[in-house]
Design a protein around this motif. Structure first.
Motif, PDB file in Angstrom:
ATOM      1  N   ILE A  86      14.340  71.040  23.176  1.00 40.34           N
ATOM      2  CA  ILE A  86      14.288  72.295  23.718  1.00 40.34           C
ATOM      3  C   ILE A  86      14.873  72.408  24.959  1.00 40.34           C
ATOM      4  N   PRO A  87      14.944  71.736  26.028  1.00 39.27           N
ATOM      5  CA  PRO A  87      16.056  71.648  27.181  1.00 39.27           C
ATOM      6  C   PRO A  87      17.378  71.481  26.811  1.00 39.27           C
ATOM      7  N   LEU A  88      17.832  70.583  25.772  1.00 37.99           N
ATOM      8  CA  LEU A  88      19.083  70.695  25.235  1.00 37.99           C
ATOM      9  C   LEU A  88      19.868  72.057  24.918  1.00 37.99           C
ATOM     10  N   VAL A  89      18.932  72.783  24.277  1.00 36.19           N
ATOM     11  CA  VAL A  89      19.465  73.993  23.725  1.00 36.19           C
ATOM     12  C   VAL A  89      19.146  75.171  24.921  1.00 36.19           C
ATOM     13  N   ILE A  90      17.890  74.885  25.592  1.00 36.63           N
ATOM     14  CA  ILE A  90      17.829  76.492  26.399  1.00 36.63           C
ATOM     15  C   ILE A  90      18.689  76.155  27.681  1.00 36.63           C
ATOM     16  N   ILE A  91      19.127  75.000  28.349  1.00 31.87           N
ATOM     17  CA  ILE A  91      19.715  74.752  29.388  1.00 31.87           C
ATOM     18  C   ILE A  91      21.214  75.005  29.043  1.00 31.87           C
ATOM     19  N   ALA A  92      21.527  74.757  27.918  1.00 32.85           N
ATOM     20  CA  ALA A  92      22.813  74.967  27.409  1.00 32.85           C
ATOM     21  C   ALA A  92      23.144  76.380  27.196  1.00 32.85           C
ATOM     22  N   TYR A 162       7.409  58.119  33.084  1.00 31.61           N
ATOM     23  CA  TYR A 162       8.718  58.216  33.716  1.00 31.61           C
ATOM     24  C   TYR A 162      10.080  57.559  33.147  1.00 31.61           C
ATOM     25  N   ALA A 163       9.840  56.458  32.259  1.00 28.87           N
ATOM     26  CA  ALA A 163      11.058  55.881  31.217  1.00 28.87           C
ATOM     27  C   ALA A 163      11.582  57.095  30.507  1.00 28.87           C
ATOM     28  N   TRP A 164      10.745  57.597  29.828  1.00 20.70           N
ATOM     29  CA  TRP A 164      11.234  58.866  28.929  1.00 20.70           C
ATOM     30  C   TRP A 164      11.814  59.928  29.917  1.00 20.70           C
ATOM     31  N   ILE A 165      11.366  60.415  31.008  1.00 18.82           N
ATOM     32  CA  ILE A 165      11.883  61.195  32.011  1.00 18.82           C
ATOM     33  C   ILE A 165      13.461  60.837  32.053  1.00 18.82           C
ATOM     34  N   SER A 166      13.501  59.567  32.635  1.00 18.40           N
ATOM     35  CA  SER A 166      14.788  59.069  33.097  1.00 18.40           C
ATOM     36  C   SER A 166      15.939  59.197  31.973  1.00 18.40           C
ATOM     37  N   ILE A 167      15.232  59.026  30.687  1.00 23.03           N
ATOM     38  CA  ILE A 167      16.382  58.757  29.460  1.00 23.03           C
ATOM     39  C   ILE A 167      16.570  60.480  29.177  1.00 23.03           C
ATOM     40  N   LEU A 168      15.755  61.283  29.409  1.00 21.67           N
ATOM     41  CA  LEU A 168      15.675  62.795  29.094  1.00 21.67           C
ATOM     42  C   LEU A 168      16.851  63.219  30.106  1.00 21.67           C
ATOM     43  N   VAL A 169      16.713  63.003  31.226  1.00 20.89           N
ATOM     44  CA  VAL A 169      17.652  63.549  32.214  1.00 20.89           C
ATOM     45  C   VAL A 169      18.920  62.998  31.901  1.00 20.89           C
ATOM     46  N   ALA A 170      19.098  61.866  31.703  1.00 23.68           N
ATOM     47  CA  ALA A 170      20.421  61.040  31.427  1.00 23.68           C
ATOM     48  C   ALA A 170      21.193  61.764  30.372  1.00 23.68           C
ATOM     49  N   THR A 171      20.226  62.154  29.159  1.00 22.76           N
ATOM     50  CA  THR A 171      20.727  62.732  27.840  1.00 22.76           C
ATOM     51  C   THR A 171      21.280  64.087  28.325  1.00 22.76           C
ATOM     52  N   VAL A 172      20.380  64.863  28.992  1.00 12.69           N
ATOM     53  CA  VAL A 172      20.781  66.204  29.337  1.00 12.69           C
ATOM     54  C   VAL A 172      22.109  66.410  30.165  1.00 12.69           C
ATOM     55  N   TRP A 173      22.030  65.633  31.101  1.00 17.15           N
ATOM     56  CA  TRP A 173      23.387  65.540  32.021  1.00 17.15           C
ATOM     57  C   TRP A 173      24.506  65.200  31.142  1.00 17.15           C
ATOM     58  N   TRP A 174      24.407  64.344  30.276  1.00 16.54           N
ATOM     59  CA  TRP A 174      25.617  63.770  29.454  1.00 16.54           C
ATOM     60  C   TRP A 174      25.986  64.779  28.440  1.00 16.54           C
ATOM     61  N   THR A 175      25.006  65.196  27.660  1.00 12.41           N
ATOM     62  CA  THR A 175      25.626  65.813  26.376  1.00 12.41           C
ATOM     63  C   THR A 175      25.428  67.406  26.617  1.00 12.41           C
ATOM     64  N   ILE A 176      25.027  67.876  27.710  1.00 16.16           N
ATOM     65  CA  ILE A 176      24.814  69.443  27.660  1.00 16.16           C
ATOM     66  C   ILE A 176      26.021  70.252  27.500  1.00 16.16           C
ATOM     67  N   GLY A 177      26.948  69.626  27.952  1.00 14.17           N
ATOM     68  CA  GLY A 177      28.271  70.424  27.781  1.00 14.17           C
ATOM     69  C   GLY A 177      28.785  70.856  26.691  1.00 14.17           C
ATOM     70  N   PHE A 178      28.536  70.027  25.473  1.00 12.57           N
ATOM     71  CA  PHE A 178      28.792  70.378  24.126  1.00 12.57           C
ATOM     72  C   PHE A 178      28.094  71.323  23.515  1.00 12.57           C
ATOM     73  N   ASN A 179      26.839  71.525  23.661  1.00  9.51           N
ATOM     74  CA  ASN A 179      26.033  72.790  23.255  1.00  9.51           C
ATOM     75  C   ASN A 179      26.410  73.934  24.181  1.00  9.51           C
ATOM     76  N   MET A 180      26.832  73.968  25.241  1.00  7.62           N
ATOM     77  CA  MET A 180      27.131  74.971  26.068  1.00  7.62           C
ATOM     78  C   MET A 180      28.491  75.561  25.646  1.00  7.62           C
ATOM     79  N   ILE A 181      29.359  74.727  25.196  1.00  8.70           N
ATOM     80  CA  ILE A 181      30.586  75.234  24.954  1.00  8.70           C
ATOM     81  C   ILE A 181      30.523  76.005  23.423  1.00  8.70           C
ATOM     82  N   LEU A 182      29.781  75.508  22.596  1.00  7.26           N
ATOM     83  CA  LEU A 182      29.381  76.365  21.342  1.00  7.26           C
ATOM     84  C   LEU A 182      28.756  77.691  21.636  1.00  7.26           C
ATOM     85  N   PHE A 183      27.924  77.722  22.641  1.00  7.92           N
ATOM     86  CA  PHE A 183      27.032  78.998  22.911  1.00  7.92           C
ATOM     87  C   PHE A 183      28.198  79.920  23.508  1.00  7.92           C
TER      88      PHE A 183
END
Length: 305
Positions: A86-92, A162-183
């Motif tokens: 959801i965040p990877l799609v919505i934020i993008a 907190y561990a899942w939150i850390s991984i989620l934040v890192a993943t969103v920051w790292w990969t969000i640009g790919f979905n954003m470009i497609l949108f």
């Protein structure tokens, strides 16, 4: 006639590199992995013979070591898929909408800014977020303490959630640009005359977004959702390098356990069977998502009639 033969020749030449790469780096490995999953294959002693479905039975039989490995890591993987898609799609999509409404001269700059993180290796990304979320002197804890939100450091990498939150934040920051470009590419294809007609009718932003933008980009949106689910299912680098699968193996994903079974336990046959089962699960989730989306579309069209 000669022109048709020449066109076919060029078509074959242009397509052949993709076909060759597809066969060498996807089809053959998949078929070889399926073949290995039916054998008692050990990294030390090699192929010890055909055993049929025994590897699959051992993985799917409750109470066995490999079943515990598979089920626990599958649950962890599904948790990440549920919280990340959801965040990877919505934020993008939000970023794409913001950039789409910027002046033309600023669009390339902000596209580059948001996409550049995607070009960074997972090792570098993990190092950055290890420093940010370190419970002893990490940047996040220092900021939160300095503004009075917390009194004691949060153990971001050693406690849940907190561990899942850390991984989620890192993943969103790292990969969000790919979905954003497609949108962004999808938004560029929307017929501008539709927006002009909506402006004449006095439609606001939300009305235009609901009735023009979303229907126009629905196919790209479905593709992005499916690709994001597949990418989240293959989570490996972030959990391996940031939390090492902890705390108490709660962030150990299916890919990590497959690697552990193959490399540390030397069970290549069992690991191949786990990988095949993982692929089957991903396939059914993807198909379910596709048909669910299409059924919703059909119901809306039927109710509209």
């Amino acid at each position: 006639m000669q022109n048709n033969k020449s066109a076919k020749t060029w078509a074959v030449l242009l397509v052949s590199p993709f076909v060759i790469c597809f066969i060498l780096f996807w089809l053959i490995p998949v078929l070889f992995g399926i073949w290995m999953s039916f054998h008692n294959w050990n990294l030390n002693s090699g192929n010890n013979g055909f055993i049929g479905l025994q590897n699959y039975i051992e993985i799917l039989t409750p109470g066995t070591l490999y079943n515990d490995y598979f089920i626990s890591s599958l649950k962890n993987t599904l948790i990440f898929v549920l919280v990340s898609v959801i965040p990877l799609v919505i934020i993008a999509l939000i970023l794409a909408l913001i950039i789409d409404n910027l002046p033309i001269k600023f669009k390339p700059l902000f596209r580059t800014i948001y996409f550049i993180s995607y070009s960074i290796s997972v090792t570098a990304v993990s190092s950055i977020f290890l420093w940010l979320f370190n419970n002893n002197g990490g940047f996040i804890n220092n900021v939160l303490k300095s503004i009075g939100i917390i009194k004691e450091p949060i153990n971001w990498l050693g406690e849940q959630p907190y561990a899942w939150i850390s991984i989620l934040v890192a993943t969103v920051w790292w990969t969000i640009g790919f979905n954003m470009i497609l949108f962004i590419n999808a938004l560029d294809e929307v017929d501008s005359s539709l927006y002009e007609a909506a402006d004449i009718d006095g439609a606001g932003f939300m009305a235009k977004f609901r009735y023009i933008t979303l229907p126009s980009i629905k196919n790209v949106s479905l593709f992005i959702v499916i690709m994001t689910i597949i990418a989240s299912f293959n989570l490996y680098g972030q959990t391996k390098l940031i939390t090492a699968g902890g705390p108490e193996q709660s962030t150990t994903t299916l890919t990590m356990n497959i690697q552990n079974v193959v490399q540390n336990m030397n069970q290549l046959g069992i690991g191949s069977a786990m990988a095949i089962l993982m692929g089957i699960i991903m396939f059914f989730i993807t198909v379910a998502q596709f048909f669910l989306t299409n059924n919703k579309k059909s119901l809306k069209e039927g109710s509209g009639k």
